[in-house]
Write a protein that holds these residues in place. Structure first.
Motif, PDB file in Angstrom:
ATOM      1  N   ASP A 200      42.958   1.838  70.775  1.00  0.00           N
ATOM      2  CA  ASP A 200      44.093   2.648  70.315  1.00  0.00           C
ATOM      3  C   ASP A 200      44.371   2.376  68.840  1.00  0.00           C
ATOM      4  O   ASP A 200      44.517   3.307  68.034  1.00  0.00           O
ATOM      5  CB  ASP A 200      45.349   2.332  71.141  1.00  0.00           C
ATOM      6  N   TYR A 201      44.461   1.105  68.489  1.00  0.00           N
ATOM      7  CA  TYR A 201      44.791   0.767  67.101  1.00  0.00           C
ATOM      8  C   TYR A 201      43.632   1.054  66.146  1.00  0.00           C
ATOM      9  O   TYR A 201      43.866   1.362  64.973  1.00  0.00           O
ATOM     10  CB  TYR A 201      45.246  -0.682  66.997  1.00  0.00           C
ATOM     11  N   ARG A 202      42.404   0.975  66.615  1.00  0.00           N
ATOM     12  CA  ARG A 202      41.282   1.345  65.752  1.00  0.00           C
ATOM     13  C   ARG A 202      41.339   2.841  65.418  1.00  0.00           C
ATOM     14  O   ARG A 202      41.013   3.241  64.292  1.00  0.00           O
ATOM     15  CB  ARG A 202      39.947   0.996  66.415  1.00  0.00           C
ATOM     16  N   ARG A 203      41.760   3.648  66.377  1.00  0.00           N
ATOM     17  CA  ARG A 203      41.917   5.082  66.103  1.00  0.00           C
ATOM     18  C   ARG A 203      43.036   5.321  65.092  1.00  0.00           C
ATOM     19  O   ARG A 203      42.944   6.211  64.246  1.00  0.00           O
ATOM     20  CB  ARG A 203      42.170   5.838  67.403  1.00  0.00           C
ATOM     21  N   VAL A 204      44.098   4.532  65.182  1.00  0.00           N
ATOM     22  CA  VAL A 204      45.184   4.646  64.205  1.00  0.00           C
ATOM     23  C   VAL A 204      44.673   4.316  62.804  1.00  0.00           C
ATOM     24  O   VAL A 204      44.972   5.024  61.836  1.00  0.00           O
ATOM     25  CB  VAL A 204      46.361   3.712  64.585  1.00  0.00           C
ATOM     26  N   VAL A 205      43.899   3.247  62.692  1.00  0.00           N
ATOM     27  CA  VAL A 205      43.339   2.859  61.389  1.00  0.00           C
ATOM     28  C   VAL A 205      42.447   3.975  60.848  1.00  0.00           C
ATOM     29  O   VAL A 205      42.504   4.307  59.653  1.00  0.00           O
ATOM     30  CB  VAL A 205      42.562   1.531  61.503  1.00  0.00           C
ATOM     31  N   ASP A 206      41.647   4.582  61.721  1.00  0.00           N
ATOM     32  CA  ASP A 206      40.789   5.688  61.281  1.00  0.00           C
ATOM     33  C   ASP A 206      41.634   6.853  60.751  1.00  0.00           C
ATOM     34  O   ASP A 206      41.321   7.430  59.701  1.00  0.00           O
ATOM     35  CB  ASP A 206      39.917   6.179  62.436  1.00  0.00           C
ATOM     36  N   GLU A 207      42.696   7.182  61.465  1.00  0.00           N
ATOM     37  CA  GLU A 207      43.578   8.264  61.024  1.00  0.00           C
ATOM     38  C   GLU A 207      44.243   7.923  59.694  1.00  0.00           C
ATOM     39  O   GLU A 207      44.343   8.761  58.795  1.00  0.00           O
ATOM     40  CB  GLU A 207      44.656   8.532  62.076  1.00  0.00           C
ATOM     41  N   LEU A 208      44.711   6.682  59.593  1.00  0.00           N
ATOM     42  CA  LEU A 208      45.397   6.261  58.378  1.00  0.00           C
ATOM     43  C   LEU A 208      44.462   6.355  57.173  1.00  0.00           C
ATOM     44  O   LEU A 208      44.845   6.839  56.111  1.00  0.00           O
ATOM     45  CB  LEU A 208      45.911   4.827  58.567  1.00  0.00           C
ATOM     46  N   GLN A 209      43.226   5.907  57.361  1.00  0.00           N
ATOM     47  CA  GLN A 209      42.290   5.939  56.248  1.00  0.00           C
ATOM     48  C   GLN A 209      41.928   7.372  55.851  1.00  0.00           C
ATOM     49  O   GLN A 209      41.774   7.667  54.664  1.00  0.00           O
ATOM     50  CB  GLN A 209      41.035   5.134  56.594  1.00  0.00           C
ATOM     51  N   ARG A 210      41.800   8.261  56.828  1.00  0.00           N
ATOM     52  CA  ARG A 210      41.534   9.664  56.500  1.00  0.00           C
ATOM     53  C   ARG A 210      42.698  10.264  55.722  1.00  0.00           C
ATOM     54  O   ARG A 210      42.511  10.987  54.744  1.00  0.00           O
ATOM     55  CB  ARG A 210      41.276  10.478  57.770  1.00  0.00           C
ATOM     56  N   ASP A 211      43.906   9.936  56.167  1.00  0.00           N
ATOM     57  CA  ASP A 211      45.099  10.421  55.470  1.00  0.00           C
ATOM     58  C   ASP A 211      45.168   9.823  54.069  1.00  0.00           C
ATOM     59  O   ASP A 211      45.513  10.496  53.096  1.00  0.00           O
ATOM     60  CB  ASP A 211      46.350  10.051  56.276  1.00  0.00           C
ATOM     61  N   TRP A 212      44.823   8.536  53.983  1.00  0.00           N
ATOM     62  CA  TRP A 212      44.817   7.826  52.702  1.00  0.00           C
ATOM     63  C   TRP A 212      43.876   8.512  51.726  1.00  0.00           C
ATOM     64  O   TRP A 212      44.226   8.761  50.572  1.00  0.00           O
ATOM     65  CB  TRP A 212      44.364   6.392  52.956  1.00  0.00           C
ATOM     66  N   GLU A 213      42.677   8.816  52.205  1.00  0.00           N
ATOM     67  CA  GLU A 213      41.665   9.437  51.342  1.00  0.00           C
ATOM     68  C   GLU A 213      42.095  10.819  50.870  1.00  0.00           C
ATOM     69  O   GLU A 213      41.851  11.210  49.737  1.00  0.00           O
ATOM     70  CB  GLU A 213      40.333   9.513  52.092  1.00  0.00           C
ATOM     71  N   SER A 214      42.770  11.564  51.757  1.00  0.00           N
ATOM     72  CA  SER A 214      43.201  12.915  51.376  1.00  0.00           C
ATOM     73  C   SER A 214      44.315  12.865  50.354  1.00  0.00           C
ATOM     74  O   SER A 214      44.483  13.789  49.537  1.00  0.00           O
ATOM     75  CB  SER A 214      43.654  13.691  52.616  1.00  0.00           C
ATOM     76  N   ASN A 215      45.106  11.783  50.370  1.00  0.00           N
ATOM     77  CA  ASN A 215      46.216  11.655  49.435  1.00  0.00           C
ATOM     78  C   ASN A 215      45.831  10.974  48.125  1.00  0.00           C
ATOM     79  O   ASN A 215      46.360  11.303  47.064  1.00  0.00           O
ATOM     80  CB  ASN A 215      47.374  10.867  50.069  1.00  0.00           C
ATOM     81  N   TYR A 216      44.898  10.003  48.218  1.00  0.00           N
ATOM     82  CA  TYR A 216      44.572   9.199  47.056  1.00  0.00           C
ATOM     83  C   TYR A 216      43.158   9.403  46.527  1.00  0.00           C
ATOM     84  O   TYR A 216      42.816   8.921  45.466  1.00  0.00           O
ATOM     85  CB  TYR A 216      44.759   7.706  47.373  1.00  0.00           C
ATOM     86  N   GLY A 217      42.354  10.132  47.311  1.00  0.00           N
ATOM     87  CA  GLY A 217      40.990  10.392  46.870  1.00  0.00           C
ATOM     88  C   GLY A 217      40.077   9.208  47.075  1.00  0.00           C
ATOM     89  O   GLY A 217      40.461   8.173  47.531  1.00  0.00           O
TER      90      GLY A 217
END
Length: 217
Positions: A200-217
């Motif tokens: 569950d938490y690994r999926r959260v980390v994956d989502e967070l990083q995708r969101d991070w990349e879309s916001n920060y490049g």
């Protein structure tokens, strides 16, 4: 993730929502790839208690700091790290909470999907987070896998209010309690339901990083 250190703050104005569990899980998983500093700003020190119980290496560094003035300069203290994950007190009007929200790059907002818990979370967003404009997402925690409809309804409520949420739910497992008693992140736990709980938490980390990349490049 860029070389510039980033600050992820885990916050909610209510206690008992899974903040400390989330900080420990995120710190442990991120530490598999990055140099991580976990920061305990809660005077109760639950996170520090957890981290100092075990005999194993938790994989990241930890400091305790509750002084709002010092916390406002946290970015200078994390030089040499790639990521800081911050645990906060369950107090909406806390000066320490305000200090770390003001410097955060990203906010993770854990809450159970129950209506009363969700109402407090929404208040936290509207009063303490929206005015600052920091990127954030709500994380639904303590979800009964037999009652996912409640979590889906909570997501719909958040969507209608324009509050972003993780697609992943954090399901309730005894594994999280065992990890706390052993003083280790869920990512290091073995045994019954450990795989599901860490997944569950690994999926959260994956989502967070995708969101991070879309916001920060």
């Amino acid at each position: 993730m860029s070389l510039s250190p980033k600050i992820v703050v885990v916050a909610n104005g209510k206690g008992g929502v899974g903040k400390t569990t989330t900080v420990m899980a995120l710190s442990g998983i991120f530490a598999e790839k990055y140099k991580v500093l976990a920061v305990d700003t809660d005077t109760q020190g639950s996170f520090s208690w957890w981290a100092k119980r075990g005999e194993k290496q938790i994989g990241f560094d930890l400091i305790q700091e509750t002084d709002p003035t010092v916390l406002s300069r946290l970015r200078k203290k994390i030089e040499g790290y790639e990521l800081a994950v911050v645990d906060t007190a369950p107090a909406l009007n806390s000066e320490a909470l305000a200090a770390v929200i003001a410097i955060a790059d990203y906010l993770v907002l854990p809450t159970p999907p129950a209506p009363m818990d969700l109402a407090v979370l929404i208040e936290t967003v509207q009063k303490a987070i929206a005015p600052v404009g920091t990127n954030h997402r709500v994380l639904l925690t303590r979800v009964d896998s037999r009652r996912t409809r409640e979590a889906l309804e909570a997501q719909n409520t958040l969507r209608e209010l324009g509050i972003p949420a993780f697609q992943t739910f954090i399901r309730t497992y005894k594994a999280h309690e065992r990890a706390a008693l052993e003083g280790i992140p869920i990512s290091q736990l073995r045994g019954e339901n450990a795989h599901e709980a860490k997944a569950d938490y690994r999926r959260v980390v994956d989502e967070l990083q995708r969101d991070w990349e879309s916001n920060y490049g």
